[in-house]
Design a protein around this motif. Structure first.
Motif, PDB file in Angstrom:
ATOM      1  N   LEU A 130       1.855   2.952   9.254  1.00  0.00           N
ATOM      2  CA  LEU A 130       2.085   2.271   7.977  1.00  0.00           C
ATOM      3  C   LEU A 130       2.665   3.207   6.926  1.00  0.00           C
ATOM      4  N   SER A 131       2.289   4.476   6.954  1.00  0.00           N
ATOM      5  CA  SER A 131       2.846   5.404   5.961  1.00  0.00           C
ATOM      6  C   SER A 131       4.317   5.683   6.236  1.00  0.00           C
ATOM      7  N   GLU A 132       4.728   5.653   7.506  1.00  0.00           N
ATOM      8  CA  GLU A 132       6.133   5.886   7.849  1.00  0.00           C
ATOM      9  C   GLU A 132       6.995   4.664   7.513  1.00  0.00           C
ATOM     10  N   SER A 133       6.432   3.482   7.704  1.00  0.00           N
ATOM     11  CA  SER A 133       7.218   2.268   7.439  1.00  0.00           C
ATOM     12  C   SER A 133       7.189   1.866   5.973  1.00  0.00           C
ATOM     13  N   GLY A 134       6.414   2.589   5.147  1.00  0.00           N
ATOM     14  CA  GLY A 134       6.359   2.302   3.724  1.00  0.00           C
ATOM     15  C   GLY A 134       5.309   1.289   3.325  1.00  0.00           C
ATOM     16  N   HIS A 135       4.362   1.001   4.238  1.00  0.00           N
ATOM     17  CA  HIS A 135       3.318   0.017   3.950  1.00  0.00           C
ATOM     18  C   HIS A 135       1.977   0.674   3.637  1.00  0.00           C
ATOM     19  N   SER A 136       1.961   1.993   3.529  1.00  0.00           N
ATOM     20  CA  SER A 136       0.786   2.731   3.063  1.00  0.00           C
ATOM     21  C   SER A 136       1.246   3.758   2.044  1.00  0.00           C
ATOM     22  N   THR A 137       0.459   3.942   1.005  1.00  0.00           N
ATOM     23  CA  THR A 137       0.821   4.924  -0.019  1.00  0.00           C
ATOM     24  C   THR A 137       0.624   6.349   0.474  1.00  0.00           C
ATOM     25  N   GLY A 138      -0.239   6.538   1.488  1.00  0.00           N
ATOM     26  CA  GLY A 138      -0.507   7.877   2.008  1.00  0.00           C
ATOM     27  C   GLY A 138      -1.261   8.762   1.040  1.00  0.00           C
ATOM     28  N   GLU A 139      -1.910   8.169   0.030  1.00  0.00           N
ATOM     29  CA  GLU A 139      -2.637   8.971  -0.967  1.00  0.00           C
ATOM     30  C   GLU A 139      -3.821   9.717  -0.362  1.00  0.00           C
ATOM     31  N   VAL A 140      -4.414   9.157   0.670  1.00  0.00           N
ATOM     32  CA  VAL A 140      -5.549   9.793   1.332  1.00  0.00           C
ATOM     33  C   VAL A 140      -5.046  10.490   2.593  1.00  0.00           C
ATOM     34  N   SER A 141      -5.213  11.796   2.660  1.00  0.00           N
ATOM     35  CA  SER A 141      -4.693  12.586   3.761  1.00  0.00           C
ATOM     36  C   SER A 141      -5.748  12.768   4.849  1.00  0.00           C
ATOM     37  N   LEU A 142      -5.376  12.432   6.086  1.00  0.00           N
ATOM     38  CA  LEU A 142      -6.297  12.681   7.200  1.00  0.00           C
ATOM     39  C   LEU A 142      -6.553  14.179   7.346  1.00  0.00           C
ATOM     40  N   ALA A 144      -6.674  16.380   5.034  1.00  0.00           N
ATOM     41  CA  ALA A 144      -7.634  16.779   4.005  1.00  0.00           C
ATOM     42  C   ALA A 144      -9.041  16.322   4.364  1.00  0.00           C
ATOM     43  N   LEU A 145      -9.163  15.112   4.905  1.00  0.00           N
ATOM     44  CA  LEU A 145     -10.478  14.643   5.346  1.00  0.00           C
ATOM     45  C   LEU A 145     -11.037  15.549   6.439  1.00  0.00           C
ATOM     46  N   MET A 146     -10.181  15.955   7.367  1.00  0.00           N
ATOM     47  CA  MET A 146     -10.632  16.827   8.451  1.00  0.00           C
ATOM     48  C   MET A 146     -11.005  18.219   7.936  1.00  0.00           C
ATOM     49  N   ALA A 147     -10.477  18.567   6.767  1.00  0.00           N
ATOM     50  CA  ALA A 147     -10.831  19.851   6.143  1.00  0.00           C
ATOM     51  C   ALA A 147     -12.057  19.718   5.253  1.00  0.00           C
ATOM     52  N   GLY A 148     -12.654  18.523   5.201  1.00  0.00           N
ATOM     53  CA  GLY A 148     -13.857  18.320   4.418  1.00  0.00           C
ATOM     54  C   GLY A 148     -13.620  18.062   2.951  1.00  0.00           C
ATOM     55  N   GLU A 149     -12.391  17.743   2.578  1.00  0.00           N
ATOM     56  CA  GLU A 149     -12.061  17.537   1.169  1.00  0.00           C
ATOM     57  C   GLU A 149     -12.314  16.089   0.747  1.00  0.00           C
ATOM     58  N   GLU A 150     -12.755  15.911  -0.475  1.00  0.00           N
ATOM     59  CA  GLU A 150     -12.952  14.571  -1.012  1.00  0.00           C
ATOM     60  C   GLU A 150     -11.595  13.964  -1.346  1.00  0.00           C
ATOM     61  N   GLN A 151     -11.429  12.694  -1.008  1.00  0.00           N
ATOM     62  CA  GLN A 151     -10.153  12.016  -1.220  1.00  0.00           C
ATOM     63  C   GLN A 151     -10.361  10.723  -2.004  1.00  0.00           C
ATOM     64  N   ARG A 152      -9.454  10.445  -2.919  1.00  0.00           N
ATOM     65  CA  ARG A 152      -9.520   9.224  -3.709  1.00  0.00           C
ATOM     66  C   ARG A 152      -8.149   8.554  -3.746  1.00  0.00           C
ATOM     67  N   ALA A 153      -8.153   7.255  -3.992  1.00  0.00           N
ATOM     68  CA  ALA A 153      -6.895   6.523  -4.144  1.00  0.00           C
ATOM     69  C   ALA A 153      -7.147   5.272  -4.960  1.00  0.00           C
ATOM     70  N   LYS A 154      -6.102   4.842  -5.661  1.00  0.00           N
ATOM     71  CA  LYS A 154      -6.199   3.612  -6.439  1.00  0.00           C
ATOM     72  C   LYS A 154      -6.325   2.402  -5.517  1.00  0.00           C
ATOM     73  N   ARG A 155      -6.811   1.332  -6.072  1.00  0.00           N
ATOM     74  CA  ARG A 155      -6.949   0.093  -5.314  1.00  0.00           C
ATOM     75  C   ARG A 155      -5.568  -0.374  -4.845  1.00  0.00           C
ATOM     76  N   THR A 156      -5.463  -0.695  -3.554  1.00  0.00           N
ATOM     77  CA  THR A 156      -4.176  -1.131  -3.010  1.00  0.00           C
ATOM     78  C   THR A 156      -3.962  -2.613  -3.282  1.00  0.00           C
ATOM     79  N   GLU A 157      -2.701  -2.999  -3.309  1.00  0.00           N
ATOM     80  CA  GLU A 157      -2.353  -4.381  -3.633  1.00  0.00           C
ATOM     81  C   GLU A 157      -2.102  -5.236  -2.400  1.00  0.00           C
ATOM     82  N   VAL A 158      -2.138  -4.637  -1.208  1.00  0.00           N
ATOM     83  CA  VAL A 158      -1.858  -5.380   0.022  1.00  0.00           C
ATOM     84  C   VAL A 158      -3.015  -6.317   0.335  1.00  0.00           C
ATOM     85  N   THR A 159      -2.707  -7.553   0.715  1.00  0.00           N
ATOM     86  CA  THR A 159      -3.735  -8.536   1.028  1.00  0.00           C
ATOM     87  C   THR A 159      -4.009  -8.564   2.535  1.00  0.00           C
TER      88      THR A 159
END
Length: 419
Positions: A130-142, A144-159
Motif C-alpha cells: 500500500l505504501s508503494e501504490s500510494g494507499h498508505s502514508t507510511g508514517e509508521v515505519s516497520l 522503527a518499530l523493530m528498533a523499539g521506537e514509539e510511532q505515531r500517525a494522524k487518523r487516516t481517511e481511508v474507509t
C-alpha cells in the motif's frame, strides 16, 4: 518509464549489485520485476520474446555477454542454460554488478543447474504494498518499530469499503488507477493463464483445469488458515474422486514455483509453558487479490461477510509486512496453539529483533483491547532469556490513528504503515 512508481526493491537491487556479480529477481508474473530491473540495467536480453537471443544461448552465448553491464536477462527460465553461462562469466570476470536475471517460475530442471551461491544473489519481488501504490502514508515505519521506537500517525481517511476494494484490486502495477470492475476482469484472465498455460507448462501435473481451479478456490476460502492437505484434497475432488496426496502436493508445488503462494511457517519458540503448537504453515497467496479472484468475489461480497473479509484483510497486511520486512533481513511466521484457542497472526523476525502483530478489520476499541491483551499474554509466555523481549507488540487495524497505548501495545492502521 516516466510513470514508474518507485519500489522498495529498487534500493534492495542496487545494494545487492554492489556486493555480488549477479542478482536473480524472482516473483509472480506481473509484479514489476522487469520494470525494476530495467531501471538499473544498461543492456536487456528478452528471452521470452526474442527467439534470436534464445538461439544464441546454444550457438554463440558469448555474444549475449558482449554488451554494457549490468545486462538484464529477462525471463531467464525460458532458457535455463543461461544460468550456468552467467555463473561462469561471474567466475571469470570476478566483478560485481554484472548481470540481472528475472524470472516468474522455477524451471523444471532447476536441480541440474550448478549452484549460484557466492555469484548470484536472490531478490524476491511481490506485487506492490500500500505504501508503494500510494494507499498508505507510511508514517509508521516497520524498521522503527523493530528498533523499539514509539510511532505515531494522524487518523487516516481511508474507509473499510475502500480497503476492501484494495484487497480485490491488489498490488499489481498494471492495475494502478483501474477500477474494481476492470481489475476483476484482468485477474480472471490472469488466473485462466495460470490454469490453462503456466501450471501445465511446468510438467508437474496432468492437465486438469477444473481441479486446478478448485485448488485455487480452496486456498482462497482458507486464506490465513493452516488448512490440512486432506481438506484441500476433498475440495479439489469436488463431488468426484479425491485426488492422491501426490497430486495435491504437485499442485501446491506448481503454485509455489510460479511464486503465487507465500505461506507463513509456524513459529516454534522456546516457551515458559508446555503449550503445544501447530506445525502446519498458514496459507496465503502472494497477493490478496488472487484469493478473492479465485472465489469470484468483489468488495461488496466481502462487505456482506465481514468474517471472511477479516481473513482477506489479514492477507493484505501480511503481504505488506513481508515487503517492509525484507530489506531488514526479516521473515514472517505465524504462531498457533494446536487447539486453535490462542494465535498470533504474524511474527516478524530480523537478525536482532522480533515483534508480534495481530490484525483486526475494525477500529472498535473493545476488539482492539482484546487483541492487545492477547499479545501481552502471548509475550509473557515466551522465554525471553533465549529470544529477548519483543521490540513491539502491534495491533494492525483498518482505520483510525496510530500510537502506543498505556499498556505498551502499538495500534497502527495499515494505511499508515510503511517500511
Amino acid at each position: 518509464m516516466s510513470d514508474y512508481f518507485p519500489r522498495i526493491a529498487d534500493a534492495e537491487l542496487a545494494d545487492r549489485l554492489r556486493w555480488i556479480g549477479a542478482v536473480l529477481i524472482d516473483g509472480p508474473k506481473g509484479c514489476g520485476k522487469t520494470e525494476t530491473a530495467s531501471r538499473l540495467a544498461k543492456s536487456v536480453v528478452r528471452l521470452d520474446t526474442d527467439a534470436g537471443a534464445r538461439a544464441l544461448v546454444g550457438l554463440n552465448p558469448g555474444s549475449l555477454f558482449d554488451q554494457e553491464a549490468p545486462i538484464l536477462f529477462d525471463e531467464w527460465q525460458r532458457v535455463p542454460e543461461i544460468w550456468d553461462q552467467v555463473r561462469r562469466h561471474v567466475d571469470d570476470l570476478r566483478q560485481r554488478g554484472l548481470y540481472i536475471l528475472t524470472g516468474s517460475a522455477t524451471p523444471t530442471d532447476a536441480r541440474e543447474l550448478h549452484s549460484g551461491a557466492g555469484r548470484i544473489g536472490t531478490l524476491r519481488m511481490r506485487p506492490m504494498s500500500l505504501s508503494e501504490s500510494g494507499h498508505s502514508t507510511g508514517e509508521v515505519s516497520l524498521a522503527a518499530l523493530m528498533a523499539g521506537e514509539e510511532q505515531r500517525a494522524k487518523r487516516t481517511e481511508v474507509t473499510v469499503p475502500e480497503l476492501l476494494e484494495r484487497i480485490v484490486i491488489g498490488g499489481w502495477p498494471a492495475l494502478l488507477g483501474e477500477d474494481e470492475r476492470s481489475a476483476r476482469r484482468w485477474l480472471a484472465d490472469y488466473l485462466s493463464q495460470i490454469v490453462e498455460v503456466d501450471v501445465p507448462s511446468l510438467g508437474t501435473t496432468r492437465r486438469a483445469p477444473q481441479r486446478l481451479r478448485r485448488a485455487l478456490a480452496s486456498l482462497g476460502r482458507n486464506v490465513g488458515q493452516p488448512i490440512k492437505l486432506t481438506d484441500l484434497a476433498a475440495d479439489i475432488g469436488g463431488e468426484g474422486v479425491r485426488p492422491a496426496d501426490e497430486t495435491v502436493h504437485a499442485y501446491l508445488d506448481a503454485l509455489d514455483r510460479l511464486k503465487l503462494t507465500d505461506d507463513s511457517p509456524s513459529w516454534r519458540p522456546h516457551m515458559r509453558s508446555r503449550t503445544q503448537l501447530r506445525e502446519a504453515p498458514t496459507r496465503y497467496f502472494v497477493d490478496p487479490s488472487l484469493g478473492t479472484a479465485a472465489l469470484g468475489v468483489g468488495s461488496k461480497d466481502l462487505l456482506a461477510d465481514l468474517n471472511a473479509a477479516g481473513f482477506h484483510f489479514e492477507a493484505l497486511v501480511v503481504r505488506d509486512l513481508r515487503i517492509y520486512a525484507q530489506p531488514l533481513g526479516g521473515t514472517i511466521s505465524t504462531w498457533r496453539e494446536v487447539r486453535g484457542r490462542k494465535e498470533v497472526d504474524a511474527i516478524v523476525e530480523t537478525p536482532n529483533a522480533w515483534a508480534a502483530f495481530e490484525v483486526k478489520l475494525t477500529g472498535d476499541e473493545r476488539v482492539i483491547d482484546d487483541a492487545a491483551r492477547r499479545l501481552i499474554d502471548f509475550a509473557a509466555e515466551i522465554d525471553t532469556r533465549r529470544h529477548g523481549t519483543p521490540s513491539a507488540l502491534v495491533v494492525v487495524t483498518a482505520t483510525g490513528g496510530a500510537g502506543k497505548r498505556a499498556d505498551g501495545v502499538h495500534v497502527v492502521p495499515i494505511t499508515a504503515l510503511g517500511p
